[in-house]
Design a protein around this motif. Structure first.
Motif, PDB file in Angstrom:
ATOM      1  N   SER A   1       0.818  -1.344  -0.117  1.00 21.83           N
ATOM      2  CA  SER A   1       0.055  -0.159  -0.017  1.00 21.83           C
ATOM      3  C   SER A   1       0.892   1.225  -0.128  1.00 21.83           C
ATOM      4  O   SER A   1       0.670   2.214  -0.824  1.00 21.83           O
ATOM      5  CB  SER A   1      -0.799  -0.131   1.316  1.00 21.83           C
ATOM      6  N   LEU A   2       1.908   1.375   0.803  1.00 28.15           N
ATOM      7  CA  LEU A   2       2.963   2.453   0.958  1.00 28.15           C
ATOM      8  C   LEU A   2       3.437   2.893  -0.585  1.00 28.15           C
ATOM      9  O   LEU A   2       3.344   3.777  -0.987  1.00 28.15           O
ATOM     10  CB  LEU A   2       3.716   2.363   1.967  1.00 28.15           C
ATOM     11  N   THR A   3       3.866   1.691  -0.953  1.00 28.46           N
ATOM     12  CA  THR A   3       4.684   1.812  -2.426  1.00 28.46           C
ATOM     13  C   THR A   3       3.495   2.291  -3.311  1.00 28.46           C
ATOM     14  O   THR A   3       3.952   3.321  -4.205  1.00 28.46           O
ATOM     15  CB  THR A   3       5.273   0.237  -3.126  1.00 28.46           C
ATOM     16  N   GLU A   4       2.170   1.967  -3.521  1.00 30.47           N
ATOM     17  CA  GLU A   4       1.420   2.389  -4.357  1.00 30.47           C
ATOM     18  C   GLU A   4       1.117   3.863  -4.110  1.00 30.47           C
ATOM     19  O   GLU A   4       0.952   4.630  -5.006  1.00 30.47           O
ATOM     20  CB  GLU A   4      -0.006   1.767  -4.241  1.00 30.47           C
ATOM     21  N   GLU A   5       0.853   4.109  -2.849  1.00 29.92           N
ATOM     22  CA  GLU A   5       0.784   5.857  -2.357  1.00 29.92           C
ATOM     23  C   GLU A   5       1.945   6.706  -2.757  1.00 29.92           C
ATOM     24  O   GLU A   5       1.517   7.654  -3.564  1.00 29.92           O
ATOM     25  CB  GLU A   5       0.639   5.727  -0.916  1.00 29.92           C
ATOM     26  N   ARG A   6       3.134   6.184  -2.691  1.00 27.74           N
ATOM     27  CA  ARG A   6       4.216   6.855  -3.080  1.00 27.74           C
ATOM     28  C   ARG A   6       4.106   7.365  -4.444  1.00 27.74           C
ATOM     29  O   ARG A   6       4.892   8.299  -4.918  1.00 27.74           O
ATOM     30  CB  ARG A   6       5.624   6.357  -2.527  1.00 27.74           C
ATOM     31  N   ASN A   7       4.007   6.233  -5.149  1.00 25.07           N
ATOM     32  CA  ASN A   7       3.966   6.175  -6.813  1.00 25.07           C
ATOM     33  C   ASN A   7       2.918   6.837  -7.391  1.00 25.07           C
ATOM     34  O   ASN A   7       2.919   7.191  -8.694  1.00 25.07           O
ATOM     35  CB  ASN A   7       4.114   4.951  -7.331  1.00 25.07           C
ATOM     36  N   ASP A   8       1.663   7.297  -6.658  1.00 21.24           N
ATOM     37  CA  ASP A   8       0.517   7.903  -7.101  1.00 21.24           C
ATOM     38  C   ASP A   8       0.371   9.469  -6.509  1.00 21.24           C
ATOM     39  O   ASP A   8       0.356   9.584  -5.632  1.00 21.24           O
ATOM     40  CB  ASP A   8      -0.818   7.142  -6.755  1.00 21.24           C
TER      41      ASP A   8
ATOM     42  N   GLY B   1      -1.830  11.551  -6.880  1.00 21.21           N
ATOM     43  CA  GLY B   1      -3.066  12.168  -6.107  1.00 21.21           C
ATOM     44  C   GLY B   1      -3.055  11.273  -4.766  1.00 21.21           C
ATOM     45  O   GLY B   1      -3.480  12.067  -3.786  1.00 21.21           O
ATOM     46  N   LEU B   2      -2.840  10.237  -4.540  1.00 20.55           N
ATOM     47  CA  LEU B   2      -2.743   9.631  -3.308  1.00 20.55           C
ATOM     48  C   LEU B   2      -1.596  10.144  -2.354  1.00 20.55           C
ATOM     49  O   LEU B   2      -2.035  10.225  -1.167  1.00 20.55           O
ATOM     50  CB  LEU B   2      -2.403   7.855  -3.494  1.00 20.55           C
ATOM     51  N   ALA B   3      -0.566  10.446  -2.914  1.00 15.43           N
ATOM     52  CA  ALA B   3       0.422  11.054  -2.423  1.00 15.43           C
ATOM     53  C   ALA B   3       0.085  12.367  -1.652  1.00 15.43           C
ATOM     54  O   ALA B   3       0.547  12.574  -0.437  1.00 15.43           O
ATOM     55  CB  ALA B   3       1.888  11.012  -3.028  1.00 15.43           C
ATOM     56  N   ALA B   4      -0.167  13.276  -2.368  1.00 15.57           N
ATOM     57  CA  ALA B   4      -0.978  14.484  -1.760  1.00 15.57           C
ATOM     58  C   ALA B   4      -1.793  14.119  -0.748  1.00 15.57           C
ATOM     59  O   ALA B   4      -1.881  14.894   0.301  1.00 15.57           O
ATOM     60  CB  ALA B   4      -1.484  15.214  -2.903  1.00 15.57           C
ATOM     61  N   ARG B   5      -2.775  13.276  -0.921  1.00 17.89           N
ATOM     62  CA  ARG B   5      -3.780  13.054   0.335  1.00 17.89           C
ATOM     63  C   ARG B   5      -2.935  12.412   1.503  1.00 17.89           C
ATOM     64  O   ARG B   5      -3.371  12.884   2.564  1.00 17.89           O
ATOM     65  CB  ARG B   5      -4.867  11.963  -0.258  1.00 17.89           C
ATOM     66  N   ARG B   6      -2.167  11.399   1.323  1.00 24.76           N
ATOM     67  CA  ARG B   6      -1.381  11.116   2.416  1.00 24.76           C
ATOM     68  C   ARG B   6      -0.785  12.302   3.088  1.00 24.76           C
ATOM     69  O   ARG B   6      -0.672  12.187   4.382  1.00 24.76           O
ATOM     70  CB  ARG B   6      -0.515   9.771   2.157  1.00 24.76           C
ATOM     71  N   LYS B   7      -0.208  13.040   2.346  1.00 27.79           N
ATOM     72  CA  LYS B   7       0.616  14.140   2.820  1.00 27.79           C
ATOM     73  C   LYS B   7      -0.253  15.074   3.846  1.00 27.79           C
ATOM     74  O   LYS B   7       0.041  15.425   5.077  1.00 27.79           O
ATOM     75  CB  LYS B   7       1.280  14.960   1.793  1.00 27.79           C
ATOM     76  N   PHE B   8      -1.503  15.684   3.364  1.00 32.07           N
ATOM     77  CA  PHE B   8      -2.313  16.222   4.082  1.00 32.07           C
ATOM     78  C   PHE B   8      -2.671  15.671   5.215  1.00 32.07           C
ATOM     79  O   PHE B   8      -2.891  16.144   6.349  1.00 32.07           O
ATOM     80  CB  PHE B   8      -3.560  16.631   3.247  1.00 32.07           C
ATOM     81  N   GLU B   9      -2.957  14.213   5.230  1.00 31.24           N
ATOM     82  CA  GLU B   9      -3.351  13.554   6.244  1.00 31.24           C
ATOM     83  C   GLU B   9      -2.350  13.482   7.469  1.00 31.24           C
ATOM     84  O   GLU B   9      -2.312  13.631   8.631  1.00 31.24           O
ATOM     85  CB  GLU B   9      -3.561  11.969   6.018  1.00 31.24           C
ATOM     86  N   ALA B  10      -1.014  13.529   6.986  1.00 30.51           N
ATOM     87  CA  ALA B  10       0.371  13.417   7.882  1.00 30.51           C
ATOM     88  C   ALA B  10       0.327  14.773   8.596  1.00 30.51           C
ATOM     89  O   ALA B  10       0.496  14.925   9.751  1.00 30.51           O
ATOM     90  CB  ALA B  10       1.507  12.877   7.207  1.00 30.51           C
ATOM     91  N   LEU B  11       0.283  15.835   7.848  1.00 31.03           N
ATOM     92  CA  LEU B  11       0.213  17.200   8.319  1.00 31.03           C
ATOM     93  C   LEU B  11      -0.635  17.295   9.403  1.00 31.03           C
ATOM     94  O   LEU B  11      -0.640  18.241  10.456  1.00 31.03           O
ATOM     95  CB  LEU B  11       0.193  18.384   7.029  1.00 31.03           C
ATOM     96  N   LEU B  12      -1.981  16.866   9.285  1.00 30.39           N
ATOM     97  CA  LEU B  12      -2.964  16.974  10.200  1.00 30.39           C
ATOM     98  C   LEU B  12      -2.909  16.027  11.295  1.00 30.39           C
ATOM     99  O   LEU B  12      -3.559  16.353  12.275  1.00 30.39           O
ATOM    100  CB  LEU B  12      -4.445  16.521   9.641  1.00 30.39           C
ATOM    101  N   GLY B  13      -1.837  15.390  11.472  1.00 30.88           N
ATOM    102  CA  GLY B  13      -1.480  14.432  12.707  1.00 30.88           C
ATOM    103  C   GLY B  13      -2.401  13.339  12.492  1.00 30.88           C
ATOM    104  O   GLY B  13      -2.677  12.583  13.493  1.00 30.88           O
TER     105      GLY B  13
END
Length: 437
Positions: free
Chosen positions: A169-176, A178-190
């Motif tokens: 799942s992590l590899t898919e997110e890092r390579n996509d 759109g998904l990477a942008a979403r995950r980054k926002f989630e991480a910044l939100l804590g």
């Protein structure tokens, strides 16, 4: 000097555990250049050891699950943040090092502290060090460690583990993108992946299209949860409680040489360089900046700096309504604080991507916020002039005198002295940019 960090493993035998744990058990150490963050005293062997016996599988699982937050979430004081960022929380029956990992977006810190000495504990960590490396190198070191673990699992014919699923799942997110942008926002939100309020994430993504991704990410990093403001919220607040400003009238730097954010350069140094460049460009020399000068450079009225009885917002910001018109809001009620915040916003506009329409000055510990703070401190109170006024007297009284001369707070003077190694960082509080300088 280049920073080289690695998770080093010497495989060992283990009985009575799951197949994946047995396969990846070993003497595991974390090394940054020649410094071992995992050094400790092995009481059973009665010797110092740089690689304690740990589960490489559980460590990789922790790194993979928390990858987005370790990579993008800045320092915070919440208890939940500690659980995500401190290796001591991994558990699984092992004695893990007290290493905390966090990022400002460009640079990643690994901070090791000794563990408590307990009578029945066979291993006690003694490393007490803080190191900082470019976040790209942190990513590369993790990828190398993941590769080690998966090669070991393959060699031991262990497959279809929970780690395999997480990493896929992590590899898919890092390579996509759109998904990477979403995950980054989630991480910044804590928040962990898919744990943030979907409506908040969707609104941040939509606001980023209109106002620029970088500025909206700074809003996410505030950790406001359900109170995360939307772009429309900020526009309304600025029109009702803010001050008019003009993006066209705000000063611009003629050159940005040496001012590009980089994992190799502390944020405070970029901010200080920009401040010195602007002072030189505007021929301000080392003189104190008046309210009128500061307001003119920021494209607003000096009335924005007048003290207020109430606080209009939880953070300061400028939002561009149209091509040339803007509104700004300053958080502080006090004159000195408002000067500092307006200088931060001035620096943010100078250093942020030109496509940005939102310029927040928050309490977050992102690279961008630290650039702003350093810019404001150096611009309002140039270090060389402060040094001349203090003449070696770094006492509290001397700092107050310098602060009064430049119309800033004593904390700003103290920050400058720490950044330039004139007083210990303990006098300011933990900030890994200071440690790394």
């Amino acid at each position: 000097m280049p920073v080289n960090w690695r998770v080093e493993v010497e495989w060992e035998a283990l009985q009575g555990a799951s197949a994946e744990e047995q396969a990846c058990f070993g003497a595991i150490g974390i090394r940054v250049n020649d410094l071992w963050l995992t050094e400790g005293h092995d009481y059973l062997a009665n010797r110092l050891r740089t690689r304690p016996y740990l589960s490489g599988y559980h460590l990789a699982e922790w790194f993979a699950w928390n990858w987005w937050r370790l990579r993008w979430e800045p320092r915070s004081t919440s208890r939940e943040w500690e659980q995500t960022h401190c290796m001591a929380s991994i558990g699984q029956g092992y004695i893990w090092p007290n290493i905390t990992i966090f990022s400002d977006g460009e640079r990643t810190a690994l901070v090791a502290h000794p563990t408590a000495e307990r009578a029945d504990t066979p291993f006690r960590y003694i490393s007490d060090r803080a190191v900082v490396l470019p976040s790209g190198q942190f990513e590369a070191g993790l990828d190398e460690f993941f590769s080690q673990i998966f090669h070991r699992l393959d060699a031991e014919r262990v497959s279809n583990t929970n780690l395999h699923a997480i990493f896929e799942s992590l590899t898919e997110e890092r390579n996509d993108p759109g998904l990477a942008a979403r995950r980054k926002f989630e991480a910044l939100l804590g928040e962990d992946p898919d744990e943030a309020n979907p409506a908040i994430v969707e609104q941040l993504i939509a606001d980023a299209v209109e106002a620029g991704t970088d500025g909206v990410q700074e809003i996410a990093a505030i950790h406001a949860g359900s109170n995360t403001p939307t772009l429309n919220d900020l526009k309304t607040l600025a029109r009702e409680s803010g001050y008019e400003a003009s993006a066209r009238d705000a000063v611009r730097l003629r050159t940005h040489e040496g001012l590009t954010p980089s994992g190799n350069t502390p944020a405070w140094l970029i901010g200080a360089r920009a401040a010195r460049a602007l002072r030189e460009q505007e021929r301000l020399n080392g003189n104190p900046i008046s309210d009128k000068q500061l307001a003119t450079l920021a494209g607003t009225s000096p009335s924005a700096l007048e003290s207020r009885k109430d606080r209009a917002a939880d953070f300061s910001f400028v939002v561009d309504d149209q091509k040339d018109t803007s509104h700004l809001v300053l958080r502080s009620k006090w004159h000195e604080g408002r000067r500092f915040e307006l200088a931060r916003l001035l620096g943010d506009r100078l250093l942020a991507p030109r496509a940005n329409r939102l310029f927040p000055a928050t309490r977050a510990y992102t690279y961008r916020q630290k650039m702003q703070r350093a810019f404001a401190a150096e611009f309002l109170s140039p270090f060389e002039e402060v040094e001349g006024i203090l003449a070696g007297d770094y006492s509290s009284e001397g700092q107050r005198d310098a602060a009064e001369h430049f119309g800033v707070s004593p904390l700003m003077i103290r920050t400058l002295l720490v950044n330039h190694h004139r007083i210990p960082s303990e006098e300011l509080g933990e900030d890994f940019d200071v440690v790394a300088a």
